[in-house]
Design a protein around this motif. Structure first.
Motif, PDB file in Angstrom:
ATOM      1  N   LYS A  33       0.832  -1.207   0.000  1.00  7.95           N
ATOM      2  CA  LYS A  33       0.000   0.000   0.000  1.00  7.95           C
ATOM      3  C   LYS A  33       0.866   1.257   0.000  1.00  7.95           C
ATOM      4  O   LYS A  33       0.489   2.277  -0.562  1.00  7.95           O
ATOM      5  CB  LYS A  33      -0.921  -0.015   1.216  1.00  7.95           C
ATOM      6  N   LYS A  34       2.034   1.175   0.626  1.00  6.87           N
ATOM      7  CA  LYS A  34       2.959   2.314   0.674  1.00  6.87           C
ATOM      8  C   LYS A  34       3.822   2.402  -0.577  1.00  6.87           C
ATOM      9  O   LYS A  34       4.686   3.265  -0.675  1.00  6.87           O
ATOM     10  CB  LYS A  34       3.846   2.211   1.909  1.00  6.87           C
ATOM     11  N   GLY A  35       3.597   1.486  -1.523  1.00 12.54           N
ATOM     12  CA  GLY A  35       4.333   1.545  -2.777  1.00 12.54           C
ATOM     13  C   GLY A  35       5.602   0.713  -2.824  1.00 12.54           C
ATOM     14  O   GLY A  35       6.364   0.805  -3.788  1.00 12.54           O
ATOM     15  N   VAL A  36       5.835  -0.094  -1.799  1.00 14.53           N
ATOM     16  CA  VAL A  36       7.012  -0.955  -1.783  1.00 14.53           C
ATOM     17  C   VAL A  36       6.748  -2.169  -2.670  1.00 14.53           C
ATOM     18  O   VAL A  36       5.716  -2.829  -2.546  1.00 14.53           O
ATOM     19  CB  VAL A  36       7.355  -1.421  -0.348  1.00 14.53           C
ATOM     20  N   GLU A  37       7.669  -2.451  -3.574  1.00 22.91           N
ATOM     21  CA  GLU A  37       7.571  -3.637  -4.419  1.00 22.91           C
ATOM     22  C   GLU A  37       8.194  -4.788  -3.641  1.00 22.91           C
ATOM     23  O   GLU A  37       9.386  -4.778  -3.360  1.00 22.91           O
ATOM     24  CB  GLU A  37       8.327  -3.406  -5.726  1.00 22.91           C
ATOM     25  N   VAL A  38       7.389  -5.757  -3.253  1.00 23.95           N
ATOM     26  CA  VAL A  38       7.864  -6.895  -2.458  1.00 23.95           C
ATOM     27  C   VAL A  38       8.029  -8.092  -3.380  1.00 23.95           C
ATOM     28  O   VAL A  38       7.085  -8.491  -4.066  1.00 23.95           O
ATOM     29  CB  VAL A  38       6.878  -7.228  -1.312  1.00 23.95           C
ATOM     30  N   ILE A  39       9.235  -8.654  -3.389  1.00 27.88           N
ATOM     31  CA  ILE A  39       9.520  -9.824  -4.213  1.00 27.88           C
ATOM     32  C   ILE A  39       9.865 -10.969  -3.264  1.00 27.88           C
ATOM     33  O   ILE A  39      10.891 -10.940  -2.593  1.00 27.88           O
ATOM     34  CB  ILE A  39      10.687  -9.561  -5.190  1.00 27.88           C
ATOM     35  N   LEU A  40       8.980 -11.967  -3.187  1.00 30.36           N
ATOM     36  CA  LEU A  40       9.158 -13.106  -2.285  1.00 30.36           C
ATOM     37  C   LEU A  40       9.847 -14.262  -2.996  1.00 30.36           C
ATOM     38  O   LEU A  40       9.946 -14.288  -4.224  1.00 30.36           O
ATOM     39  CB  LEU A  40       7.798 -13.539  -1.737  1.00 30.36           C
ATOM     40  N   ASN A  41      10.308 -15.228  -2.219  1.00 28.89           N
ATOM     41  CA  ASN A  41      10.982 -16.427  -2.735  1.00 28.89           C
ATOM     42  C   ASN A  41      12.197 -16.077  -3.593  1.00 28.89           C
ATOM     43  O   ASN A  41      12.515 -16.762  -4.557  1.00 28.89           O
ATOM     44  CB  ASN A  41      10.015 -17.295  -3.546  1.00 28.89           C
ATOM     45  N   THR A  42      12.861 -14.995  -3.232  1.00 24.61           N
ATOM     46  CA  THR A  42      13.939 -14.468  -4.060  1.00 24.61           C
ATOM     47  C   THR A  42      15.120 -14.061  -3.193  1.00 24.61           C
ATOM     48  O   THR A  42      14.944 -13.559  -2.084  1.00 24.61           O
ATOM     49  CB  THR A  42      13.441 -13.252  -4.859  1.00 24.61           C
ATOM     50  N   ARG A  43      16.314 -14.275  -3.729  1.00 21.76           N
ATOM     51  CA  ARG A  43      17.537 -13.860  -3.053  1.00 21.76           C
ATOM     52  C   ARG A  43      18.325 -12.920  -3.948  1.00 21.76           C
ATOM     53  O   ARG A  43      18.271 -13.036  -5.165  1.00 21.76           O
ATOM     54  CB  ARG A  43      18.407 -15.068  -2.734  1.00 21.76           C
ATOM     55  N   VAL A  44      19.049 -12.024  -3.323  1.00 16.14           N
ATOM     56  CA  VAL A  44      19.987 -11.184  -4.064  1.00 16.14           C
ATOM     57  C   VAL A  44      21.266 -11.987  -4.198  1.00 16.14           C
ATOM     58  O   VAL A  44      21.841 -12.436  -3.208  1.00 16.14           O
ATOM     59  CB  VAL A  44      20.249  -9.851  -3.329  1.00 16.14           C
ATOM     60  N   SER A  45      21.706 -12.213  -5.428  1.00 20.99           N
ATOM     61  CA  SER A  45      22.896 -13.028  -5.648  1.00 20.99           C
ATOM     62  C   SER A  45      24.147 -12.195  -5.903  1.00 20.99           C
ATOM     63  O   SER A  45      25.262 -12.665  -5.718  1.00 20.99           O
ATOM     64  CB  SER A  45      22.669 -14.004  -6.807  1.00 20.99           C
ATOM     65  N   GLU A  46      23.955 -10.938  -6.308  1.00 21.55           N
ATOM     66  CA  GLU A  46      25.109 -10.081  -6.574  1.00 21.55           C
ATOM     67  C   GLU A  46      24.640  -8.631  -6.614  1.00 21.55           C
ATOM     68  O   GLU A  46      23.550  -8.336  -7.089  1.00 21.55           O
ATOM     69  CB  GLU A  46      25.733 -10.457  -7.919  1.00 21.55           C
ATOM     70  N   LYS A  53      21.599  -8.406  -8.982  1.00 23.00           N
ATOM     71  CA  LYS A  53      21.108  -9.633  -9.601  1.00 23.00           C
ATOM     72  C   LYS A  53      20.286 -10.377  -8.566  1.00 23.00           C
ATOM     73  O   LYS A  53      20.702 -10.522  -7.414  1.00 23.00           O
ATOM     74  CB  LYS A  53      22.269 -10.503 -10.090  1.00 23.00           C
ATOM     75  N   ILE A  54      19.103 -10.823  -8.999  1.00 24.08           N
ATOM     76  CA  ILE A  54      18.239 -11.563  -8.091  1.00 24.08           C
ATOM     77  C   ILE A  54      17.928 -12.940  -8.671  1.00 24.08           C
ATOM     78  O   ILE A  54      17.948 -13.140  -9.883  1.00 24.08           O
ATOM     79  CB  ILE A  54      16.940 -10.795  -7.771  1.00 24.08           C
ATOM     80  N   SER A  55      17.656 -13.873  -7.772  1.00 19.84           N
ATOM     81  CA  SER A  55      17.403 -15.261  -8.144  1.00 19.84           C
ATOM     82  C   SER A  55      16.118 -15.718  -7.450  1.00 19.84           C
ATOM     83  O   SER A  55      16.073 -15.807  -6.218  1.00 19.84           O
ATOM     84  CB  SER A  55      18.593 -16.121  -7.707  1.00 19.84           C
ATOM     85  N   THR A  56      15.086 -15.988  -8.239  1.00 23.85           N
ATOM     86  CA  THR A  56      13.769 -16.348  -7.709  1.00 23.85           C
ATOM     87  C   THR A  56      13.520 -17.842  -7.867  1.00 23.85           C
ATOM     88  O   THR A  56      13.785 -18.412  -8.927  1.00 23.85           O
ATOM     89  CB  THR A  56      12.667 -15.562  -8.452  1.00 23.85           C
ATOM     90  N   LYS A  57      13.001 -18.462  -6.807  1.00 26.54           N
ATOM     91  CA  LYS A  57      12.657 -19.882  -6.880  1.00 26.54           C
ATOM     92  C   LYS A  57      11.553 -20.102  -7.906  1.00 26.54           C
ATOM     93  O   LYS A  57      10.585 -19.354  -7.954  1.00 26.54           O
ATOM     94  CB  LYS A  57      12.126 -20.391  -5.534  1.00 26.54           C
ATOM     95  N   VAL A  58      11.716 -21.145  -8.709  1.00 21.86           N
ATOM     96  CA  VAL A  58      10.652 -21.587  -9.615  1.00 21.86           C
ATOM     97  C   VAL A  58      10.073 -22.838  -8.974  1.00 21.86           C
ATOM     98  O   VAL A  58      10.783 -23.820  -8.747  1.00 21.86           O
ATOM     99  CB  VAL A  58      11.198 -21.888 -11.028  1.00 21.86           C
ATOM    100  N   VAL A  59       8.782 -22.788  -8.656  1.00 26.67           N
ATOM    101  CA  VAL A  59       8.132 -23.871  -7.906  1.00 26.67           C
ATOM    102  C   VAL A  59       7.117 -24.583  -8.784  1.00 26.67           C
ATOM    103  O   VAL A  59       6.314 -23.944  -9.467  1.00 26.67           O
ATOM    104  CB  VAL A  59       7.451 -23.297  -6.644  1.00 26.67           C
ATOM    105  N   ASP A  60       7.143 -25.917  -8.755  1.00 24.12           N
ATOM    106  CA  ASP A  60       6.151 -26.722  -9.459  1.00 24.12           C
ATOM    107  C   ASP A  60       4.809 -26.516  -8.760  1.00 24.12           C
ATOM    108  O   ASP A  60       4.686 -26.766  -7.553  1.00 24.12           O
ATOM    109  CB  ASP A  60       6.554 -28.196  -9.428  1.00 24.12           C
ATOM    110  N   GLU A  61       3.802 -26.047  -9.491  1.00 27.55           N
ATOM    111  CA  GLU A  61       2.507 -25.729  -8.884  1.00 27.55           C
ATOM    112  C   GLU A  61       1.790 -26.948  -8.322  1.00 27.55           C
ATOM    113  O   GLU A  61       1.026 -26.841  -7.369  1.00 27.55           O
ATOM    114  CB  GLU A  61       1.621 -25.012  -9.900  1.00 27.55           C
ATOM    115  N   GLU A  62       2.032 -28.106  -8.892  1.00 30.67           N
ATOM    116  CA  GLU A  62       1.356 -29.321  -8.416  1.00 30.67           C
ATOM    117  C   GLU A  62       2.017 -29.903  -7.180  1.00 30.67           C
ATOM    118  O   GLU A  62       1.344 -30.286  -6.230  1.00 30.67           O
ATOM    119  CB  GLU A  62       1.306 -30.371  -9.530  1.00 30.67           C
TER     120      GLU A  62
END
Length: 102
Positions: A33-46, A53-62
């Motif tokens: 609501k305050k305008g912060v872009e929240v990126i979950l399941n993600t790490r900063v790699s560099e 550089k960020i690295s986001t988990k790719v999860v099998d939906e099933e």
């Protein structure tokens, strides 16, 4: 203010996991609501000059299993890094000096 973009990168699937789910959801809602872009399941790699550089988990939906990572680069002007949710010793020392009635 129009030139400011705040991005919070968090490695977990929820913010403040030590709290109950409704409070986690409220924290996420409040930041967005305050305008912060929240990126979950993600790490900063560099972090480099003008980029992160960020690295986001790719999860099998099933199955819910992590099946890979999606790498991307974010253009940045200023990077601030912090970790954890416990106060640093400096803050703890200040809190210890407060009277019980505070």
């Amino acid at each position: 203010r129009n030139n400011v973009r705040v991005i919070l990168v968090h490695s977990g699937s929820d913010l403040v996991p030590q709290f109950e789910p409704p409070l986690r959801a409220e924290a996420l809602k409040s930041l967005r609501k305050k305008g912060v872009e929240v990126i979950l399941n993600t790490r900063v790699s560099e972090v480099g000059d003008g980029f992160a550089k960020i690295s986001t988990k790719v999860v099998d939906e099933e199955t819910g299993e992590v099946i890979g990572r999606d790498e991307s680069t974010v253009v940045v002007g200023l990077t601030v890094w912090c970790a954890g949710t416990a106060p640093v010793s400096f803050v703890s020392q200040l809190l210890d000096q407060l009277p019980e009635s505070a």
